[in-house]
Enzyme design. Structure first.
Site, PDB file in Angstrom:
ATOM      1  N   GLU A 195       0.811  -1.214   0.000  1.00  0.00           N
ATOM      2  CA  GLU A 195       0.000   0.000   0.000  1.00  0.00           C
ATOM      3  C   GLU A 195       0.852   1.275   0.000  1.00  0.00           C
ATOM      4  O   GLU A 195       0.687   2.155   0.849  1.00  0.00           O
ATOM      5  CB  GLU A 195      -0.948  -0.012   1.202  1.00  0.00           C
ATOM      6  CG  GLU A 195      -1.977  -1.121   1.118  1.00  0.00           C
ATOM      7  CD  GLU A 195      -3.055  -1.035   2.190  1.00  0.00           C
ATOM      8  OE1 GLU A 195      -2.934  -0.211   3.114  1.00  0.00           O
ATOM      9  OE2 GLU A 195      -4.040  -1.789   2.091  1.00  0.00           O
ATOM     10  N   GLU A 200      -5.062  -8.636   0.843  1.00  0.00           N
ATOM     11  CA  GLU A 200      -5.826  -8.209   2.013  1.00  0.00           C
ATOM     12  C   GLU A 200      -7.287  -8.139   1.617  1.00  0.00           C
ATOM     13  O   GLU A 200      -7.631  -7.577   0.571  1.00  0.00           O
ATOM     14  CB  GLU A 200      -5.382  -6.842   2.543  1.00  0.00           C
ATOM     15  CG  GLU A 200      -4.043  -6.835   3.241  1.00  0.00           C
ATOM     16  CD  GLU A 200      -3.671  -5.461   3.805  1.00  0.00           C
ATOM     17  OE1 GLU A 200      -4.599  -4.674   4.112  1.00  0.00           O
ATOM     18  OE2 GLU A 200      -2.473  -5.178   3.916  1.00  0.00           O
TER      19      GLU A 200
END
Length: 948
Positions: free
Chosen positions: A439, A514
């Site tokens: 991320e 995720e």
């Protein structure tokens, strides 16, 4: 300065003889765990006086070799410091503060708390004279963070990251046959992540001794190719020569199975590397009918690498490895040993209730077993390299791993971390993928991200070409990193169109790195924002996030997706989304931070596991809600489920694949019963019963005995009613006492809003001796009673002292402040000699040294008073042998210890947890638990002989 020059040939000959003698007298390597018996104290972030005067010397440790000062100096007196064993996390020991870091769970430590952001550790070790000629190093598995290390006052180096292991060669600094001092200054003022990371030496420390000719750390690399039921194993080894041996060596590689039986061996003749150089050597071995490593059969082998010099083994290095094949396929997903295997994964940070980041090794196994029981087969290290013991647990228990580095970049810092990670971990068969980023929103969708990813990916491949590389991406799946990464990592379905990206990049394998981020509080079935409790029903948490069921239905039904990793397996400290203070842990876990299951565990167990499952939620204790309609869910992998309330059928329903069942039920106390059917036959029954009030405490250990000096046991605490039924709504406070061969190291209960102590420690404070004055005396004899000295003759101590013309003796007087005086407190004076022989008086009363330490005085509380106390020391003077000798002018430290209160913890929705660690005495452990209006409970955990 006189310089002595030796002929070069003679110098080399002397070293060669030394090396040869060593090879005859010492073979192999020793690895000694250094976890026991450290001294610890807080320093200070910027106040050097509170940091023990460190780095204030005229010559600093950076200016002159061996000039460590303050606690970095070998001579520093640390006797008054707290004694502890590693691993240690000082952050978990602190209280909570609303002013503290949200991401670190509001623990009162870190940059906002300068008095709790610096920690000093010191340990003394003895190294034998016989070890002269060996290479001596100190190895750290990880220190959080920004650690500086000294050995006998010599500065060794700095490791900024809290996740990298590191080692220092101390051979030249050793006091052979005597005492040696390791000093570590830890600066945890900065955070590396946005999640709880702990503080201190939270992983293991070792002393290693090797021959100068040895395998380097992480110096083997084992790969295998399987064909026709035969594995061709390639073993690479990097050998270093820190001596001056020149000539032939033999490298013998032996593969043994789990029982120690030799499977195959190979021998290679080679030439030793040159002085302080390394050489890379390769052997090929054949294993017939290999036992493959698999998640259900984690078969392991060991490679024994022997380095022989003149026919004698001078080093043996052991490498655990497994034989298996892995492949990520853009059409078929993940393939293990030629068979498609859906990745059923979880993300996890590395902390646990009660102990923070300093997990005993057994807790690593406990947590991986909990995930396996849920049906999980994969684990993503979020978002940093794990401790080695976690990977060992995954290897031995059969858990696949995505191993992740901390930061993306292309410089020495970033690529060096990647290299360390891969070289340390690449022999673990559990690891199936390297992750080089998570991320990174600033670069995910642009050319900078592409360039960085390409560099890191190729760099990783140059170290280990056997595994692919991934990056977890959450800011859209359109361009940048997404278009170049080898394995696409999708973080959350709501962040982009996964199917559209897949259709554009059909040659790129992908997986959900995720998914979920759902909110749930264990045992809570109605969201209460005022109390910061989230309902445990699996619901869509936010518009751009999906429920656990929605996520698995997406990834579980797409064969080209390798699988999904849930955020998260366990709750963790910090990130208490969607709330803030006073919530201190996350709500994302399938289990709470103790490992107690939330209801989502049973959804996953239904569709991830292999055994029949039947689970009803909620519990059936709802006093005051009689007549109100309740949502009743059933998680199961049965074909059909029929629900009954007090033996009345509420209907039979067919289970949707990857789904769950729901009923609306009017609450009536009694028994809620579910019956599961497979192929029309009843196979399972599950009930939720309304219980009576709690009457008894029950203790259950996760294993019956301890078999290692530092072994640990996790004990579940709960209450039951008179019929022995677990009471799911009780929050009673339970008090604990322990006897025998163990100690409690942490308590927890899974409550995300609990501000109770995790650890109960003696409180330790220090009082400085101030206003030190002196008088010169003519007598050499020390008084047995304190004389009255003329007030006019007192002057500042040690000021303008002429050490060549000292008096026969001196009397010193100073004061120290005590906030209170309690008979339960222990007040000790750790005397640092300001004279050769001394007599010590407190408030006019003579005190005697303790039997354990002639320079330690324990004060009776009757001679002390609140406020200012006077200490008087009569002593014969120290003699300065050389003009440049620095004479001690600090008389010592007053230590005040307030005994800790009893260990205790409130139950949360019926459960609490106690973590107990063996103390090395090999004695049984007895834990006692008591609570108000509850029948107490005693549990004995047996000690078995430590494994050799």
């Amino acid at each position: 300065m006189k310089i002595i020059s030796y002929p070069k040939a003679l110098w080399f000959a002397a070293l060669l003889i030394s090396s040869c003698l060593f090879a005859q007298n010492k073979t192999g390597r020793d690895l000694v765990l250094l976890d026991k018996g450290w001294h610890f104290s807080f320093g200070h972030l910027y106040d050097t006086n509170k940091d023990f005067g460190h780095a204030t010397g005229y010559f600093s440790y950076l200016a002159k070799t061996g000039y460590g000062d303050g606690p970095a100096a070998a001579s520093f007196d640390d006797r008054a410091w707290r004694q502890l064993d590693l691993p240690h996390d000082w952050a978990v020991e602190q209280g909570f503060s609303e002013k503290a870091s949200f991401s670190h769970g509001f623990k009162a430590a870190g940059k906002g708390f300068p008095e709790k952001s610096i920690g000093w550790y010191r340990k003394k070790i003895t190294i034998d004279k016989e070890d002269l000629g060996r290479v001596i190093s100190i190895k750290f598995d990880g220190v959080f963070r920004n650690s500086k290390v000294w050995f006998n006052g010599h500065f060794l180096g700095t490791e900024e990251s809290g996740y990298n292991g590191f080692e220092y060669d101390v051979t030249a600094y050793v006091n052979y046959g005597g005492e040696n001092t390791i000093a570590v200054r830890v600066d945890a003022s900065m955070e590396e992540g946005w999640f709880y990371e702990g503080a201190g030496i939270y992983r293991h420390v070792y002393q290693q001794k090797t021959n100068p000719l040895h395998v380097i750390e992480n110096g083997t690399y084992v790969t295998s190719v399987i064909e026709n039921n035969t594995a061709q194993v390639t073993a690479e080894v990097t050998i270093e020569n820190k001596g001056n041996y020149k000539g032939a060596i033999e490298i013998v590689q032996t593969i043994v199975d789990a029982s120690g039986k030799t499977i195959t061996t190979a021998s290679e003749k080679a030439t030793a590397p040159n002085f302080y150089k390394t050489g890379l050597y390769q052997s090929v071995l054949q294993v017939n009918n290999p036992l493959l490593w698999d998640v259900d059969a984690p078969n392991l082998y060991r490679l024994l690498t022997d380095i022989k010099q003149e026919g004698k083994v001078v080093d043996r290095y052991e490498t655990t490895f497994g034989i298996r094949t892995i492949k990520f396929d853009a059409e078929r997903g993940f393939i293990l040993n030629g068979k498609i295997l859906k990745l059923k994964g979880t993300n996890n940070h590395q902390d646990h209730a009660g102990v923070g980041a300093a997990l005993p090794d057994e807790l690593q196994y406990f947590r991986i077993k909990k995930l396996k029981e849920m049906g999980s087969n994969a684990y993503r290290c979020s978002h940093n390299p794990p401790t080695p013991e976690l990977l060992e647990a995954c290897d031995k228990l059969g858990m696949l791993v995505i191993d992740e580095t901390r930061l993306m970049g292309i410089n020495k810092l970033h690529l060096g971390n990647v290299q360390y990670l891969i070289e340390r971990d690449r022999n673990h068969p559990s690891i199936i993928c390297w992750s080089v980023g998570n991320e990174e929103w600033n670069i995910e969708g642009n050319i900078t991200g592409e360039r960085i990813t390409n560099t890191m990916q190729d760099f990783a491949k140059s170290i280990d070409p056997t595994r692919p590389v991934t990056v977890a991406i959450s800011s859209g799946f359109r361009s940048g990193i997404s278009s170049v990464v080898e394995i696409m990592g999708y973080n959350y379905l709501g962040n982009g169109d996964v199917d559209a990206h897949r259709n554009e990049f059909k040659q790129q394998p992908g997986m959900g790195t995720e998914e979920g981020s759902t909110f749930a509080t264990r045992g809570i079935y109605f969201t209460d924002d005022a109390k910061h409790y989230q309902s445990a029903y699996d619901k869509k948490p936010r518009p751009s996030f999906y429920s656990i069921e929605e996520g698995w239905k997406f990834y579980g039904t797409r064969p080209y997706m390798a699988g999904m990793f849930i955020w998260t397996g366990f709750d963790y400290r910090g990130e208490p989304t969607p709330y803030g203070w006073p919530s201190v842990t996350s709500y994302f876990g399938m289990m709470d931070n103790c490992g107690f299951a939330k209801d989502n565990v049973y959804y996953l167990k239904s569709w991830w596991g292999k055994e029949p499952v039947l689970h009803i939620l909620p519990h059936w204790n709802w006093e005051g809600m009689e007549g109100k309609e309740m949502d009743v869910w059933v998680y199961s992998n049965c074909d059909e489920v029929e629900l009954f309330l007090n033996k009345k059928s509420l209907g039979k329903k067919k289970m949707e694949t990857l789904g769950h069942l729901e009923w609306k039920v009017v609450y009536t106390p009694g028994t809620l019963e579910a019956i599961g059917y497979k192929d029309g036959k009843k196979i399972l029954t599950e009930v939720q019963k309304t219980t009576a009030k709690a009457e008894k405490i029950q203790l259950t250990a996760h294993k019956p005995s301890l078999d290692k000096d530092n072994d640990a046991v996790v004990i579940t605490v709960e209450t039951t009613d008179k019929k022995g039924l677990h009471v799911p709504t009780v929050n009673d406070e339970i008090t604990f006492a322990i006897k025998g061969g163990g100690k409690i190291i942490g308590v927890g209960n899974g409550d995300p809003t609990s501000l109770e102590k995790d650890v109960f420690l003696d409180e330790m404070a220090f009082a400085a001796i101030t206003n030190l004055e002196e008088q010169a005396l003519t007598a050499t004899a020390l008084p047995s009673a304190l004389p009255a000295y003329p007030e006019a003759d007192w002057q500042e101590a040690f000021k303008n002292r002429d050490y060549k013309k000292q008096a026969a003796s001196y009397v010193y007087r100073g004061v120290f402040d005590l906030e209170k005086v309690s008979p339960n407190d222990v007040v000790s004076f750790f005397y640092q000699k300001i004279g050769t022989t001394s007599a010590v008086f407190v408030n006019g009363t003579k005190v005697t040294a303790s039997a354990e330490d002639a320079q330690k005085y324990v004060f009776d509380s009757v001679i002390l008073k609140p406020g200012k106390n006077t200490i008087t020391i009569v002593t014969t003077p120290l003699v300065r042998l050389r003009d440049w000798d620095a004479m001690n002018t600090n008389p010592g430290t007053i230590q005040i210890v307030t005994k800790a209160e009893a260990w205790k913890r409130k139950l949360f929705n019926g459960y609490a947890q106690v973590i107990v660690q063996a103390d090395g005495s090999n004695s049984d452990i007895v834990l006692e638990a008591s609570g108000k209006d509850l029948k107490a409970c005693t549990l004995t955990v047996k000690a078995t002989a430590p494994k050799k």
